[in-house]
Design a protein around this motif. Structure first.
Motif, PDB file in Angstrom:
ATOM      1  N   ASP A   6     -24.206  -5.689  -6.009  1.00 11.30           N
ATOM      2  CA  ASP A   6     -23.683  -6.399  -4.847  1.00 11.30           C
ATOM      3  C   ASP A   6     -22.229  -6.774  -5.129  1.00 11.30           C
ATOM      4  N   ARG A   8     -20.361  -8.960  -3.961  1.00 13.14           N
ATOM      5  CA  ARG A   8     -20.109 -10.400  -3.963  1.00 13.14           C
ATOM      6  C   ARG A   8     -20.476 -11.044  -5.286  1.00 13.14           C
ATOM      7  N   SER A   9     -21.321 -10.385  -6.083  1.00 13.46           N
ATOM      8  CA  SER A   9     -21.762 -10.973  -7.348  1.00 13.46           C
ATOM      9  C   SER A   9     -20.858 -10.595  -8.515  1.00 13.46           C
ATOM     10  N   VAL A  11     -17.812 -10.870 -10.793  1.00 16.96           N
ATOM     11  CA  VAL A  11     -16.851 -11.929 -11.106  1.00 16.96           C
ATOM     12  C   VAL A  11     -15.526 -11.282 -11.487  1.00 16.96           C
TER      13      VAL A  11
END
Length: 135
Positions: A6, A8-9, A11
């Motif tokens: 994903d 969005r995960s 970092v």
């Protein structure tokens, strides 16, 4: 087969400057208090030294003669002591789950070590930048 990642995960790694800027903006309150207590005292004493230095350079005859070296020694000692004591008073140790506030020599040590560079930098600005400007 691998699991899809994903986006969005993931970092994002921060750069060196970005990390230092974030640390500067979110400095721990005890460190800010220690530095500010020393900075206020150093600036006040630095302004007094500047006035004394400018008066002597312009020919003022003051009681005791030229005591700039003694004043600088007293300035440094005063900033170190006041910085240590004020930091000891305003920076308590972490309480955990208790309600009592404890202080230790480590709070005073924080103030002392914060006062050393602050005192030096203020005196350098006063003696090397402001004094020549005021002549």
């Amino acid at each position: 087969m691998s699991d899809p990642v994903d986006p969005r995960s993931v970092v994002r790694r921060r750069g060196f400057i970005e990390v230092r800027w974030r640390q500067f903006r979110n400095a721990p309150r005890p460190v800010v208090r220690a530095v500010l207590s020393s900075l206020v005292v150093a600036i006040v004493l630095g302004v007094v030294y500047l006035a004394y230095d400018v008066a002597l350079r312009r020919g003022a005859v003051l009681p005791g003669g030229d005591l700039r070296t003694l004043y600088l020694v007293l300035d440094i000692v005063t900033v170190l002591i006041v910085g240590s004591v004020v930091t000891w008073l305003v920076v308590p140790q972490p309480r955990g789950s208790g309600v009592s506030t404890t202080r230790s020599p480590w709070s005073a040590a924080l103030g002392f070590f914060a006062a050393v560079p602050v005192c030096y930098l203020v005196l350098v600005v006063v003696a090397q930048v402001l004094a020549p400007l005021l002549g």
